[in-house]
Design an enzyme around this catalytic site. Structure first.
Site, PDB file in Angstrom:
ATOM      1  N   ASP A 222       0.800  -1.194  -0.019  1.00  9.64           N
ATOM      2  CA  ASP A 222      -0.093  -0.051  -0.176  1.00  9.64           C
ATOM      3  C   ASP A 222       0.740   1.351  -0.117  1.00  9.64           C
ATOM      4  O   ASP A 222       0.687   2.192   0.705  1.00  9.64           O
ATOM      5  CB  ASP A 222      -0.936   0.043   1.178  1.00  9.64           C
ATOM      6  CG  ASP A 222      -2.042  -1.024   1.102  1.00  9.64           C
ATOM      7  OD1 ASP A 222      -1.979  -1.846   0.162  1.00  9.64           O
ATOM      8  OD2 ASP A 222      -2.891  -0.971   2.026  1.00  9.64           O
ATOM      9  N   ASP A 249      -0.432  -4.376  -3.677  1.00  7.08           N
ATOM     10  CA  ASP A 249      -1.341  -3.390  -3.892  1.00  7.08           C
ATOM     11  C   ASP A 249      -0.734  -2.116  -3.719  1.00  7.08           C
ATOM     12  O   ASP A 249      -1.227  -0.949  -3.331  1.00  7.08           O
ATOM     13  CB  ASP A 249      -2.686  -3.430  -2.956  1.00  7.08           C
ATOM     14  CG  ASP A 249      -3.229  -4.917  -3.127  1.00  7.08           C
ATOM     15  OD1 ASP A 249      -3.024  -5.720  -3.973  1.00  7.08           O
ATOM     16  OD2 ASP A 249      -3.877  -5.259  -1.997  1.00  7.08           O
TER      17      ASP A 249
END
Length: 402
Positions: A222, A249
């Site tokens: 992230d 991600d």
């Protein structure tokens, strides 16, 4: 989103990982990049940069407190030669402005930041519109804003930070611009084997008309959270000639974001024995938003084994089960680290990637080879004509002043 980690469907990767190799052209090890930067010398009190030793300002061509460019220019230097020694102190001192930014211009404060490592968390509130941050040296490696909170890090008052709370830098104001800066989160799984909430955000951006030019975003899970303030707010963001690295991600959120000529780098992992190691993109575009993420003219490289990374997976959070994640990657070189056979996968079986808005157009490289056509949706030439920065960003044209 704060406090949403356990219910959003975004699964943290737990376990241990070790430091990274050093890549002189693009990336440092998680700890060594701090020690190697010019700013680290200032922080540690060793020899100052050569330009300061010769009596020249660490702020270069951007003036100094004694030769201020204008009343709304503030100077930050960890070594004490500016108006402030921390970025947050300068942000706090900068008053907000209520003026509109429909023309793409800005009348907010400018922060000129001297080379250094600024170990702090920074928040730019919604009131501080039109703010600009400039790395004084013109080299993003020299100016590093970094901290090491993760979603699972315990808070002093109890509980944990959550994904949003882990962000080193949080930008909620409209009209924000950053040039020649590094935003980092150097939290490491290996240092905290007991923490399962391993999301560790370098920067979360929620404001409309947010532009980043020649910036670096360093982290693992992230790293770059390109988002908006609310489901019905379609924040527009522009990234030009930037570099982002991570594993899980590491570019994610619901903003309308254009990544032009950007370099994405996937990291190796020693805590996992098989693929996938992670995912480059995890958009969570609102269903009502016709524009999600657009990647154009960029490249994706990897230090992991071939085909150990997926290009993307859709994030449909529990707070918005009507989301239809959207990602278009066009005219971008995909290195061998991307799984060419199956570049997309599900985050949740209830929201298969095939039902989302994923597409490619004229990509190149070993990770872009189309061997199973149904796994790689392609735009037609007619569709590609509307997948442009102009179509995504409308009346805002930040590339004209980059």
């Amino acid at each position: 989103m704060a406090g949403s980690d356990q219910t959003s469907g975004r699964r943290p990767f737990s376990g241990r990982t070790v430091g990274r190799r050093s890549f002189p052209d693009q990336t440092f090890g998680r700890r060594s990049f701090l020690a190697a930067s010019v700013g680290a010398a200032l922080t540690l009190g060793v020899a100052p940069p050569a330009q300061a030793a010769r009596g020249r300002s660490v702020f270069g061509r951007y003036g100094s407190p004694s030769a201020r460019l204008n009343a709304q220019t503030l100077y930050v230097d960890a070594a004490g030669t500016g108006d402030f020694t921390t970025v947050q102190a300068a942000v706090t001192a900068a008053g907000g402005t209520s003026q509109a930014f429909s023309t793409g211009g800005g009348s907010g404060y400018t922060l000129v930041i001297a080379p250094g490592v600024y170990r702090e968390t920074v928040a730019v509130s919604v009131a501080r519109t039109g703010m600009t941050w400039i790395g004084a040296s013109g080299n993003a490696r020299d100016v590093v804003v970094v901290y090491d909170n993760a979603a699972g890090t315990p808070k002093p008052g109890g509980g944990t930070y959550g994904t949003t709370g882990s962000a080193t830098t949080l930008v909620q104001a409209d009209g924000f611009t950053a040039r020649d800066l590094t935003f980092a989160n150097d939290w490491l799984r290996a240092d905290h084997p007991g923490i399962s909430g391993t999301q560790a955000v370098a920067i979360k951006v929620q404001g409309d008309r947010s532009a980043f030019v020649r910036c670096r975003f360093l982290g693992h899970q992230d790293t770059l959270y390109a988002d908006s303030m609310a489901l019905g707010t379609f924040a527009r963001q522009y990234f030009r000639d930037c570099y982002a690295e991570g594993d899980v991600d590491f570019v994610f959120g619901r903003a309308t974001a254009v990544f032009e000529r950007c370099h994405f780098h996937t990291l190796t992992r020693t805590d996992l024995g098989s693929a996938p190691y992670g995912f480059v993109f995890a958009p969570s575009t609102a269903g009502a938003n016709p524009r999600g993420y657009l990647v154009t003219g960029g490249r994706i490289t990897s230090e992991a084994p071939d085909a150990y990374y997926k290009l993307a997976r859709p994030w449909v959070p529990s707070s918005d089960t009507t989301a239809r994640p959207m990602l278009t990657v066009r005219e971008t070189r995909l290195g061998a680290g991307i799984d060419a056979v199956a570049p997309y996968t599900n985050m949740s079986s209830g929201f298969p990637w095939q039902d989302q808005r994923f597409a490619e157009y004229r990509n190149t490289g070993p990770g872009a080879v189309v061997s199973v056509p149904e796994n790689r949706p392609q735009l037609t030439a007619a569709d590609a004509a509307s997948a442009t920065r102009e179509a995504y960003l409308g009346d805002w044209t930040p590339w004209e002043r980059c």
